[in-house]
Design an enzyme around this catalytic site. Structure first.
Site, short mmCIF file in Angstrom:
data_model
loop_
_atom_site.label_atom_id
_atom_site.label_comp_id
_atom_site.label_asym_id
_atom_site.label_seq_id
_atom_site.Cartn_x
_atom_site.Cartn_y
_atom_site.Cartn_z
N SER A 1 -8.64 -68.00 29.42
CA SER A 1 -9.36 -68.41 30.62
C SER A 1 -10.23 -69.62 30.28
CB SER A 1 -10.25 -67.28 31.14
OG SER A 1 -11.11 -67.75 32.17
N TYR B 1 -16.95 -61.36 28.88
CA TYR B 1 -15.60 -61.77 29.26
C TYR B 1 -15.26 -63.14 28.67
CZ TYR B 1 -11.78 -63.40 32.26
OH TYR B 1 -10.60 -63.91 32.72
#
Length: 262
Positions: A140, A153
């Site tokens: 990501s 995350y």
């Protein structure tokens, strides 16, 4: 006629994983689809089998559970037909760091880091022996941006990028292609599961556009594919600056600015 390798895809019941399954089936690859939701996997498998006439196996697994993870590892180690791993399964988080409970943190890291790494480790020796194969790790852009606030995350996704770059250095001389794919916000169920309303986000990419762009990078054998990055030179500059930084690190002595002043 060359037989295409099978592809094992994690997180395949929806979103990015299901779209990868569709695209690889279109290309003629047999599939092993891995996710927790067996009903949705069965429905996807039936549709792809009817449309593309490839062999599809469903493997229900929760990769945060040791027994399920071990079963998928065994399949990757032992099945010589599997030559492509799409390491897609992952989860996001909601709330700031101080709101994260210990169990939530452990589950996030177990899925995004531990499971992804162990699956890559399970298939890599066999691919090296064969001298061919591919590992695709879904990261990501959050892993590049602590400013986005998704601290744990983002840290897991920074790990995915580093792991992929390291694996490339180790495995590419042995014929193995490793790709890190770094999406930005993509319209998938990961947001709802994290308690985040995707409609509150701006500039959300359609999942089909994301995967199609990632596959262009795959076909070009890119090492890092960032579908939403419009100025490719930005990544080249960042990587070049990183390598320049390494050339300036001299380990024998502390930098002058850190030495005690008389």
């Amino acid at each position: 006629m060359t037989t295409l390798p099978s592809a094992l895809i994690t997180g395949a019941s929806s979103g990015i994983g299901a779209t990868y399954a569709e695209r690889f089936a279109q290309r003629g690859h047999d599939l092993v689809l891995v996710a927790r939701d067996e009903r949705r996997l069965d429905a996807l498998a039936a549709r792809l089998l009817k449309t593309h006439n490839v062999k599809i196996e469903v493997l229900r697994a929760d990769l945060t559970q040791q027994s399920d993870l071990a079963a998928v590892e065994a399949r990757l180690r032992d099945d010589p037909r599997i030559g492509v791993l799409i390491n897609n399964a992952g989860m996001a988080q909601s709330g700031g760091f101080v709101q994260q409970g210990a169990q939530d943190i452990e589950r996030l890291i177990t899925l995004n880091v531990t499971a992804l790494t162990r699956l890559a480790a399970a298939i890599a020796p066999r691919l090296v022996q064969a001298g061919a194969g591919a590992i695709v790790n879904i990261g990501s852009v959050v892993g590049l941006a602590p400013e986005f606030g998704m601290t744990v995350y983002g840290a897991t996704k920074a790990f995915v990028l580093f792991l992929s770059q390291g694996l490339n250095l180790e495995l590419s001389p042995k014929g193995i292609y490793v790709q890190a794919v770094l999406p930005a916000a993509t319209r998938t169920e990961i947001w709802e599961r994290a308690g985040i309303d995707v409609n509150t986000l701006s500039e959300v990419m359609d999942v089909n556009e994301l995967v199609d762009a990632a596959l262009v990078g795959y076909d070009r054998r890119e090492l890092v594919t960032i579908p939403p990055l419009h100025v490719a030179e930005r990544w080249d500059a960042l990587d070049g600056a990183r390598q320049g930084l390494l050339s300036d690190i001299r380990q024998a002595h502390a930098a002058d600015r850190y030495r005690a002043q008389a």
